[in-house]
Enzyme design. Structure first.
Site, mmCIF file in Angstrom:
data_model
loop_
_atom_site.group_PDB
_atom_site.id
_atom_site.type_symbol
_atom_site.label_atom_id
_atom_site.label_comp_id
_atom_site.label_asym_id
_atom_site.label_seq_id
_atom_site.Cartn_x
_atom_site.Cartn_y
_atom_site.Cartn_z
ATOM 1 N N ASP A 198 44.963 39.649 46.232
ATOM 2 C CA ASP A 198 45.639 38.384 46.544
ATOM 3 C C ASP A 198 44.824 37.235 45.939
ATOM 4 O O ASP A 198 43.625 37.113 46.179
ATOM 5 C CB ASP A 198 45.752 38.217 48.069
ATOM 6 N N GLU A 227 50.274 38.325 44.609
ATOM 7 C CA GLU A 227 49.660 39.518 45.206
ATOM 8 C C GLU A 227 50.301 40.809 44.706
ATOM 9 O O GLU A 227 51.465 40.839 44.333
ATOM 10 C CB GLU A 227 49.710 39.466 46.734
#
Ligand code: TTP
Ligand code: MG
Length: 369
Positions: A8, A119
Site C-alpha cells: 500500500d 494497493e
C-alpha cells in the site's frame, strides 16, 4: 508455504504531488481542493463571503499530525492546519504514477492483483523459501519502487490476504511487517476491531455495544452469536479474528499466450536436430509458466522455411496442463506430422513453441507442475 504480500503506497496522492514538486517535501500538504484567498473568505468579491467546499482526498503525514485525514471537510482541515499547502486533485497524474508502480510490482509476483489505485496483493510463494527471505524480497521491492517511481510504500507479509493487509498498515509509513504462519492470531489479538478491512464505524459501534473492542475479544465469541447478529459476515469476522483467510490472489493476467522461438544457425530438415530444438524451447516455455503459476490448454509450433514461408500448427486439450512432457511431446508430434505433410526439400530456418489459453493453477497443481 503460502506467502502473500500486501503493498500500500504511503499518502499516495500527496506523495505523488511531492515527487513532482520537491519544494513541498517535509511540509503539510492536503489534496482535495484549493482554498480561496483569505480576502475572499473574509469579505468576498461582491461583499459576499466565499465558502470552502469539498473534502480531503488525502494528506501528507506532516498534515496528519494536525489531525487532518481523508474524507474530512476541507473547511475543517483548513481550521486545523491553515498553513498547509492545499492542492486540487490531479487524477491523471496519480493514475500514471499508479500504472508505473503496478508495472514494477507485477514483475515480483507469481500472481498479482491490483485492488485499488494504490494497493495490490502479490503471491510470492514460489519465489522465497522462508519468512526471512520474504522480508529481504519485500525490501528489494521497496527499493525498486523508491528508485524507479520515487515513491514510498508499506508492505505486509503473511500467510494470507487479510493478515497481509492488516500488516501493511501496522508500521505505516515506509513500513515492513512480517507475520509468520502460526503467529497470525497473536499478531491480531491486541488490535482494535476497526483494523479489520470492511469493519467501518457502524460495525465497530455494534461490536463495541456487544462488548467487543479488540480482535482477541472477537475471536473468543461464539461464532453463532456473531452469525445471529451479522449474518454471513459474522462467520467471516470469526474467521478473520482467528487469522484465517482462504482467498487466493486473483491473478487477472492479461497475457493470452507464452512462446519462445529460435533461429537456426544452419538451416536444416533433419528431424533429430529439429526435435532437440523443440525440446530446448519447450523447456524455456515451461520454466516461464512455472514461474508465473500458469497452465495451458493449447500447444502450438511455428516453422519458418528458408523461403520465408511461415506455418503454425496447434493442438488443444480439454483440461489445463502444466507439465513439460506435454509441451515437448505435443510439439514434437505436431512437427512430425507437419514435416511428413510437406514432404519437399525446404530447409527450416526458425522454429517456435507456444502455449496458450492460459489458466491460473491452484497451489496444489503448482507443486506438481
Ligand atoms: P489510502 O491508501 O487509504 O491512503 P493514502 O495512500 O493516502 O495514505 P496511507 O499512507 O494511509 O495509505 O488511499 C489511497 C488514495 O486514495 C489516497 O492517496 C487518496 C485516495 N482516497 C480518497 O480520495 N478519498 C478517501 O477517502 C481515501 C481513504 C483515499
Ligand atoms: Mg495508501
Amino acid at each position: 508455504m503460502r506467502v502473500i504480500l500486501h503493498v500500500d503506497m504511503d499518502s499516495f496522492f500527496s506523495a505523488v504531488e511531492m515527487r513532482e514538486k520537491p519544494e513541498l517535501k517535509g511540509k503539510p500538504v492536503v489534496v482535495g481542493g484549493r482554498i480561496p484567498p483569505k480576502a475572499e473568505l473574509e469579505t468576498g468579491v461582491a461583499g459576499e463571503k466565499r465558502r470552502i467546499r469539498g473534502v480531503v482526498s488525502t494528506c501528507s503525514y506532516e498534515a496528519r499530525e494536525f489531525g487532518v485525514h481523508s474524507a474530512m471537510p476541507l473547511s475543517q482541515a483548513y481550521q486545523l492546519c491553515p498553513d498547509a499547502i492545499f492542492l486540487p486533485v490531479n487524477m491523471a497524474l496519480y493514475k500514471a504514477a499508479s500504472k508505473q508502480v503496478m508495472r514494477i510490482l507485477r514483475t515480483f509476483a507469481d500472481r498479482f492483483e491490483q485492488v485499488s489505485i494504490d494497493e495490490a496483493y502479490l503471491d510470492i510463494s514460489t519465489r522465497v523459501n522462508d519468512w526471512q527471505e520474504a522480508r529481504a524480497y519485500a525490501q528489494r521491492i521497496k527499493r525498486e519502487i523508491a528508485d524507479n517511481a520515487g515513491l514510498s510504500c508499506s508492505i505486509g507479509i503473511a500467510p494470507n490476504k487479510v493478515v497481509a493487509k492488516i500488516a501493511s498498515d501496522f508500521e505505516k509509513p515506509d513500513g515492513l511487517t512480517v507475520v509468520e504462519s502460526g503467529d497470525a492470531a497473536t499478531f491480531l489479538a491486541p488490535l482494535p476491531v476497526k483494523k479489520i478491512p470492511g469493519v467501518g464505524p457502524k460495525t465497530a459501534a455494534t461490536l463495541i455495544q456487544m462488548g467487543i473492542t479488540t480482535i482477541h475479544e472477537l475471536s473468543i465469541r461464539d461464532v453463532q452469536e456473531l452469525v445471529a447478529r451479522f449474518g454471513k459476515y459474522g462467520w467471516r469476522l470469526h474467521q478473520v479474528a482467528h487469522g484465517i483467510d482462504e482467498r487466493e490472489v486473483e491473478g487477472k493476467w492479461e497475457r493470452k499466450s507464452l512462446s519462445r522461438e529460435t533461429t537456426l544457425d544452419e538451416h536444416t530438415s533433419d528431424p533429430e536436430r529439429l526435435n532437440r530444438c523443440i525440446d530446448a524451447l519447450a523447456e524455456r516455455v515451461h520454466e516461464h509458466l512455472v514461474r508465473e503459476g500458469f497452465g495451458f490448454k493449447t500447444v502450438a509450433i511455428k516453422v519458418k522455411f528458408d523461403d520465408f514461408s511461415v506455418y503454425t500448427r496447434a493442438k488443444s486439450f480439454r483440461a489445463v496442463h502444466s507439465d513439460l512432457a506435454t509441451i515437448s511431446k505435443t510439439a514434437r508430434a505436431l512437427l512430425k506430422e507437419f514435416i511428413v505433410e510437406r514432404a519437399d526439400d525446404k530447409q527450416v530456418r526458425l522454429v517456435g513453441v507456444r502455449v496458450s489459453t492460459l489458466g491460473v493453477l491452484d497451489a496444489k497443481q503448482r507443486r506438481f507442475a
